[in-house]
Design a protein around this motif. Structure first.
Motif, PDB file in Angstrom:
ATOM      1  N   ASP A 632     -11.140  -0.655 -14.531  1.00 31.59           N
ATOM      2  CA  ASP A 632     -11.679  -0.178 -15.605  1.00 31.59           C
ATOM      3  C   ASP A 632     -13.242   0.504 -15.443  1.00 31.59           C
ATOM      4  O   ASP A 632     -14.070   0.304 -16.406  1.00 31.59           O
ATOM      5  CB  ASP A 632     -11.768  -1.133 -16.689  1.00 31.59           C
ATOM      6  N   GLY A 633     -13.278   0.846 -14.164  1.00 35.20           N
ATOM      7  CA  GLY A 633     -14.561   1.586 -13.731  1.00 35.20           C
ATOM      8  C   GLY A 633     -15.478   0.435 -13.074  1.00 35.20           C
ATOM      9  O   GLY A 633     -16.776   0.890 -12.638  1.00 35.20           O
ATOM     10  N   ILE A 634     -15.497  -0.761 -13.300  1.00 39.97           N
ATOM     11  CA  ILE A 634     -16.308  -1.716 -12.696  1.00 39.97           C
ATOM     12  C   ILE A 634     -15.765  -2.105 -11.352  1.00 39.97           C
ATOM     13  O   ILE A 634     -14.598  -2.639 -11.005  1.00 39.97           O
ATOM     14  CB  ILE A 634     -16.295  -3.000 -13.657  1.00 39.97           C
ATOM     15  N   SER A 635     -16.784  -2.235 -10.372  1.00 40.21           N
ATOM     16  CA  SER A 635     -16.436  -2.761  -9.102  1.00 40.21           C
ATOM     17  C   SER A 635     -16.283  -4.025  -8.785  1.00 40.21           C
ATOM     18  O   SER A 635     -17.173  -4.652  -9.189  1.00 40.21           O
ATOM     19  CB  SER A 635     -17.665  -1.960  -8.025  1.00 40.21           C
ATOM     20  N   TYR A 636     -15.272  -4.486  -8.016  1.00 42.14           N
ATOM     21  CA  TYR A 636     -15.124  -5.908  -7.589  1.00 42.14           C
ATOM     22  C   TYR A 636     -14.597  -5.912  -6.062  1.00 42.14           C
ATOM     23  O   TYR A 636     -13.890  -5.097  -5.556  1.00 42.14           O
ATOM     24  CB  TYR A 636     -13.837  -6.256  -8.422  1.00 42.14           C
ATOM     25  N   LEU A 637     -15.079  -6.877  -5.449  1.00 43.86           N
ATOM     26  CA  LEU A 637     -14.699  -7.029  -4.072  1.00 43.86           C
ATOM     27  C   LEU A 637     -13.478  -7.850  -3.994  1.00 43.86           C
ATOM     28  O   LEU A 637     -13.161  -8.569  -4.740  1.00 43.86           O
ATOM     29  CB  LEU A 637     -15.800  -7.991  -3.429  1.00 43.86           C
ATOM     30  N   VAL A 638     -12.645  -7.453  -3.068  1.00 45.31           N
ATOM     31  CA  VAL A 638     -11.245  -7.885  -3.098  1.00 45.31           C
ATOM     32  C   VAL A 638     -11.450  -9.269  -2.097  1.00 45.31           C
ATOM     33  O   VAL A 638     -11.679  -9.171  -0.940  1.00 45.31           O
ATOM     34  CB  VAL A 638     -10.311  -6.988  -2.500  1.00 45.31           C
ATOM     35  N   LEU A 639     -11.164 -10.296  -2.805  1.00 42.27           N
ATOM     36  CA  LEU A 639     -10.877 -11.744  -1.985  1.00 42.27           C
ATOM     37  C   LEU A 639      -9.745 -12.121  -1.428  1.00 42.27           C
ATOM     38  O   LEU A 639      -9.640 -12.685  -0.245  1.00 42.27           O
ATOM     39  CB  LEU A 639     -11.580 -12.975  -2.816  1.00 42.27           C
ATOM     40  N   ASP A 640      -8.707 -11.807  -2.125  1.00 37.52           N
ATOM     41  CA  ASP A 640      -7.288 -12.095  -1.374  1.00 37.52           C
ATOM     42  C   ASP A 640      -6.269 -11.008  -1.998  1.00 37.52           C
ATOM     43  O   ASP A 640      -6.325 -10.886  -3.189  1.00 37.52           O
ATOM     44  CB  ASP A 640      -6.909 -13.424  -1.774  1.00 37.52           C
ATOM     45  N   ILE A 641      -5.140 -10.863  -1.359  1.00 39.46           N
ATOM     46  CA  ILE A 641      -3.950 -10.126  -1.833  1.00 39.46           C
ATOM     47  C   ILE A 641      -3.004 -10.751  -1.563  1.00 39.46           C
ATOM     48  O   ILE A 641      -2.331 -11.078  -0.225  1.00 39.46           O
ATOM     49  CB  ILE A 641      -4.161  -8.730  -1.132  1.00 39.46           C
ATOM     50  N   GLU A 642      -2.122 -11.237  -2.489  1.00 44.37           N
ATOM     51  CA  GLU A 642      -0.610 -11.560  -2.349  1.00 44.37           C
ATOM     52  C   GLU A 642       0.268 -10.372  -3.043  1.00 44.37           C
ATOM     53  O   GLU A 642      -0.389  -9.586  -3.739  1.00 44.37           O
ATOM     54  CB  GLU A 642      -0.437 -12.892  -2.964  1.00 44.37           C
ATOM     55  N   SER A 643       1.463 -10.744  -2.837  1.00 44.47           N
ATOM     56  CA  SER A 643       2.461  -9.675  -3.466  1.00 44.47           C
ATOM     57  C   SER A 643       2.328  -9.610  -4.959  1.00 44.47           C
ATOM     58  O   SER A 643       2.185  -8.477  -5.589  1.00 44.47           O
ATOM     59  CB  SER A 643       3.789  -9.784  -2.869  1.00 44.47           C
ATOM     60  N   THR A 644       2.009 -10.807  -5.459  1.00 40.73           N
ATOM     61  CA  THR A 644       2.023 -10.930  -6.938  1.00 40.73           C
ATOM     62  C   THR A 644       0.529 -11.192  -7.692  1.00 40.73           C
ATOM     63  O   THR A 644       0.307 -10.669  -8.886  1.00 40.73           O
ATOM     64  CB  THR A 644       2.802 -12.107  -7.467  1.00 40.73           C
ATOM     65  N   VAL A 645      -0.379 -11.489  -7.026  1.00 43.54           N
ATOM     66  CA  VAL A 645      -1.615 -12.056  -7.399  1.00 43.54           C
ATOM     67  C   VAL A 645      -2.828 -11.298  -6.517  1.00 43.54           C
ATOM     68  O   VAL A 645      -2.711 -11.278  -5.445  1.00 43.54           O
ATOM     69  CB  VAL A 645      -1.937 -13.371  -7.519  1.00 43.54           C
ATOM     70  N   LEU A 646      -3.762 -10.674  -7.232  1.00 35.17           N
ATOM     71  CA  LEU A 646      -4.884 -10.133  -6.548  1.00 35.17           C
ATOM     72  C   LEU A 646      -5.933 -10.969  -7.063  1.00 35.17           C
ATOM     73  O   LEU A 646      -6.100 -11.059  -8.286  1.00 35.17           O
ATOM     74  CB  LEU A 646      -5.112  -8.573  -7.220  1.00 35.17           C
ATOM     75  N   THR A 647      -7.025 -11.218  -6.209  1.00 39.56           N
ATOM     76  CA  THR A 647      -7.869 -11.971  -6.456  1.00 39.56           C
ATOM     77  C   THR A 647      -9.182 -11.342  -6.079  1.00 39.56           C
ATOM     78  O   THR A 647      -9.300 -10.784  -4.908  1.00 39.56           O
ATOM     79  CB  THR A 647      -8.010 -13.419  -5.518  1.00 39.56           C
TER      80      THR A 647
END
Length: 908
Positions: A632-647
């Motif tokens: 929604d236009g706000i920047s976030y750092l990707v900590l972890d990627i799984e097939s079902t869950v984005l952290t």
């Protein structure tokens, strides 16, 4: 005849000269083109001849020889003892090669067959055949063996480097989908009414508002759109704002993926509405009511206030009765975009709001009614469904070829048109597993399927001594003269028909393409099947081309969607090989989508977790841990990627729920994307042409590569056309790319007059026997395997009969008997005009586009007789037939006499 041959047996421990084996004089050299191939196999000896090794012993050697295996040789022998020992130690797996040496030239004849053809009594003789051309024999034995392109060991257990994959963005293919609903043969009534009962006269009015919905089209007759829904109750009470409570009824669609251009067509409608007051003494102080036929769509909410409404029919009621009015029998509407997760509702709605005069208490009641009735209706909805693009692992087509040859233990690949800079270089291959980025499981392929895939563009392979050559039809029929031969006077000379060109049907298509539950889904497909009628009235043969690699973008998208939906079960397409045209992806490319997703924001863990729905996987989108994405236009750092869950990294208060998120993310380490509309300048009769893969490999464009073949097939019907008689699906598709002079219509007829100049050979086979020395034939065999400077291979030869007539042809089969120095030929006759076009520039002589070496050029070998001219080579074999001067162009000029022509040639 003494050939001065020396014979050698080659063992792992050394090379031993032996007597000439019995049967050797029946051996031959062979060049052969299989009936369905353009490439030609070269054999340096006949596999049909058995060689016999007896126990003869010759004179003593001047110097005894001790072999590496300890055996002492005191005499020159047939090699019997060595062969017996090899068989005893290694049996059928023994490797002994047979070499010839003549005038200092070594020829590797082949390898002894210690298997099925090996015979011996164990003491006095060995008899066996030779496996000729070791590389060809190996390939033919292994061509249908499945190999793992990710493997690190070839079939000979040599260490090899596995094929390397590259990441590419596989854009989601918009898919046309359609669904249908119908009603049962039952009439349903909706009743919105106000009931007034006697009550105390309090001097205040009595107000009521009620509404009710109705739709009888609850029977789903065609499930095309994902997801198509039905419902149970055909009449449903609505809340005060006219929305189906909880969305339980009248829901036709819940968009699984984004749906664009949603067309709604309502037909065969039998419905009516009216109002009724059952007590005319009822005093209505004010009333408002309506009957509407409506479409609503949006995200499901309890209130429905934020939904978009399309009113198809609206009848307003006042404080008097209105008679029955039948609705129109059809309606239509269009919704430009239905987002993933949004619902679509269609229903007939009756509503009233009444203010009546208050009355004293008594025992009666009166009603104000708005009545709707519906019996029959059909609803058809079609839309374009677009899911989320994903990143896959893939390999270049040329790398797949090379790795397949390497994995079976074969040599290098020379494929100029498929390698760097070539016309067919920018193509990727993958299977169902690679779509899911699974590179830990085998990537299976076999050489037979790889070579078969070359048919798509009229290409083929040829196995040479030093490499495996891959080229197109025209590359096997170059304008290169490999020499002339004199016909033996006592041998037959015949011209017959070339059967491979005597066809009346050309069948071109693909083995695998999408055959979905809903044929409407693939009406746009062009990588399917086609048939073309070649109007040769005296021929009834058929040429069939069936491509095994998948080109169809609909099939590709179907497999891609199943893969990204996290279905880990094995699929029938897991090992199917897909092939796709690609372009480089622009640097810093990003992708974006909007979906309603479940989330959890935790102030305790400082994390923002977003749950993928069942339609996509976070780990296949193309970004990585450590990237920054926009939610929604706000920047976030990707900590972890799984097939079902984005952290994501998060600072803020805790909350949970479901929300429509706009996700924007970078494509990291992704260098390529499937070609869609790049350089496409025109399209017609093709939906979603801006996102349609493999258009440059449409059936008609691929058939163009077969024009030289078809031109020969149509040689004697030049005024006719090759007509398309069948094109599965979208034959009317017409497209044009940059560089194409005109748009290409897939099922448009092919005028033979337009392609006649592309034919290289005639429809004749020349059968004759010529004389040639061993050295000349050895050179011919070698030349047939040489890749020329223009990346073609081989060339044609000339034969000259006893009448001085010259015929030129490409070898279909050649057999050379050493004993008699005879070369039996079957040649595909070269197509040449009666007009002779000669050029001579910078010391290069060219006759009908064929260049000749300096020796021939400098000496200007020709003679003129009775106003005709004829050229000949350094061996006095004619280069062309006698041609009248009026049919000769020299450096672009046709001269007025043979003498003027001769002077012009001599003066340059």
């Amino acid at each position: 005849m003494d050939y001065n041959f020396k014979h050698y047996l080659v063992f792992s421990y050394g090379k031993v000269e032996v007597f000439e084996p019995i049967g050797f004089d029946a051996s031959d050299f062979v060049i052969e083109q299989d009936k369905d191939k353009w490439g030609r196999d070269t054999y340096y000896g006949s596999e049909n001849i058995s060689l016999y090794f007896g126990n003869e012993i010759s004179e003593p050697l001047d110097t005894e020889r001790i072999l590496d295996n300890g055996m002492i040789l005191r005499h020159k022998t047939s090699g019997l003892e060595l062969l017996l020992n090899e068989n005893k130690v290694n049996g059928a797996e023994a490797i002994v090669k047979y070499e010839l040496e003549q005038n200092g030239n070594t020829i590797n004849i082949g390898e002894f067959d210690f298997g099925e053809t090996f015979k011996t009594d164990g003491f006095t003789y060995v008899e066996c055949k030779i496996v000729q051309n070791l590389e060809q024999a190996k390939i033919k034995r292994r061509e249908d063996v499945k190999v793992d392109l990710f493997g690190t060991i070839d079939l000979d257990e040599n260490t090899i480097t596995p094929i390397q994959t590259q990441r590419m963005l596989l854009r989601a293919k918009p898919i046309f989908q359609a669904s249908e609903w119908s009603s049962s043969d039952t009439e349903y009534t909706g009743l919105a009414r106000y009931t007034a009962r006697g009550t105390a006269d309090l001097g205040i009015p009595i107000v009521g508002n009620l509404n009710q919905g109705i739709n009888s089209a609850s029977l789903v007759s065609k499930y095309g759109i994902d997801d198509t829904l039905g419902y149970i109750s055909n009449v449903y009470a609505l809340n005060s704002i006219g929305f189906p409570n909880g969305g339980l009824n009248f829901t036709f669609l819940e968009a699984k993926d984004d749906l664009t251009n949603v067309n709604i067509n309502i037909t065969d409608l039998v419905a009516s509405s009216y109002s009724l007051i059952d007590d005319p003494t009822l005093i209505i102080q004010s009333a408002s009511g309506y009957v509407k036929f409506v479409i609503k769509y949006g995200y499901e909410t309890v209130s429905g206030l934020d939904m978009t409404e399309i009113v198809l029919y609206n009848r307003v009621f006042g404080d008097t009765e209105l008679p029955i009015e039948s609705l129109p029998t059809s309606f239509s509407a269009n919704i430009p975009l239905l987002r993933s997760g949004q619902r679509l509702y269609i229903y007939f709605e009756g509503f009233q709001n009444v203010d009546i005069e208050s009355r004293p208490f008594d025992t009666y009641e009166v009603e104000y009614k708005i009545i709707t009735k519906i019996k029959d209706v059909k609803i058809n909805i079609d839309a374009i469904s677009t899911s989320i693009s994903s990143v896959i692992e893939a390999v270049r087509y040329i790398d797949l070829m090379k790795q397949t040859y390497k994995s079976i233990g074969s040599g290098s690949v020379v494929a100029p048109k498929f390698d760097i800079g070539g016309q067919f270089y920018d193509q990727f291959c993958f299977n169902g597993k690679l779509i899911r980025q699974i590179i830990t499981e085998p990537f299976y392929n076999d050489l037979k399927e790889t070579v078969k895939s070359l048919d798509e563009v009229c290409a083929d392979s040829q196995i040479n001594k030093d490499n495996n050559y891959i080229g197109q039809y025209t590359d096997y029929y170059p304008n290169i003269d490999l020499g002339g031969f004199l016909v033996l006077p006592d041998k037959e000379f015949d011209i017959t028909k070339n059967k491979r060109y005597l066809i009346n049907k050309f069948n071109y298509g693909y083995e695998k393409f999408e055959k979905d539950r809903d044929e409407d889904n693939t009406l746009d497909a062009i990588h399917t099947e086609s048939e073309w009628y070649v109007p040769n009235n005296k021929s009834e043969n058929e040429k069939k081309v069936r491509n095994n690699f998948v080109r169809d973008p609909f099939k590709t998208e179907s497999v891609r969607r199943r893969a990204t939906e996290r279905d880990n079960t094995a699929s029938e397409s897991d090992d199917d090989i897909f092939i796709i045209d690609i372009v480089s992806l622009a640097p810093d490319s990003r992708n974006e989508f909007i979906r309603v997703l479940q989330f959890e924001k935790s102030s305790t863990n400082n994390t923002f977790k977003i749950l993928a729905n069942k339609n996509f996987s976070w780990d296949l989108l193309g970004f990585s841990i450590g990237n920054t994405i926009l939610v929604d236009g706000i920047s976030y750092l990707v900590l972890d990627i799984e097939s079902t869950v984005l952290t994501l990294d998060y600072t803020g208060s805790s909350s949970t729920g479901n929300k429509a998120f706009t996700i924007n993310y970078p494509l990291t380490n992704v260098g390529f994307v499937n070609r869609t509309n790049q350089e496409l300048i025109f399209s017609e009769n093709l939906q979603n042409s801006d996102n349609f893969s493999n258009l440059r490999y449409s059936i008609k464009r691929n058939v163009k590569h077969w024009f030289p073949y078809l031109a020969t097939a149509g040689k004697f019907i030049p005024t006719k056309s090759i007509k398309n008689t069948y094109f599965k699906a979208n034959g009317e598709c017409t497209t044009q790319f940059v560089g194409e002079p005109l748009p290409i219509k897939e099922n448009e007829s092919i005028l033979i007059a337009d392609i006649t100049d592309e034919k290289i050979i005639s429809q004749n086979i020349i059968k004759t026997t010529v004389t040639a020395s061993f050295d000349k034939i050895k050179k011919l065999l070698d030349d047939m395997q040489v890749v020329n400077l223009d990346n073609t291979i081989g060339g044609f030869i000339r034969v000259q009969d006893n009448n001085g007539r010259v015929l030129k042809g490409y070898i279909q089969k050649a057999t050379y008997l050493w004993k008699y120095e005879e070369l039996a030929l079957e040649l595909e006759e070269r197509n040449e005009s009666d007009f002779l076009n000669i050029t001579y520039y910078s010391g290069i002589l060219t006759i009908n586009e064929v260049g000749y070496d300096v020796k021939t050029s400098i000496e200007k070998r020709f003679n003129i007789f009775n106003d005709t001219i004829q050229f000949f080579d350094e061996n006095n074999v004619y280069l062309c037939n006698r041609t009248n001067f009026s049919l000769v162009s020299f450096n672009g000029i046709v001269y007025n006499s043979a003498d003027e022509l001769a002077i012009a040639i001599q003066s340059v």
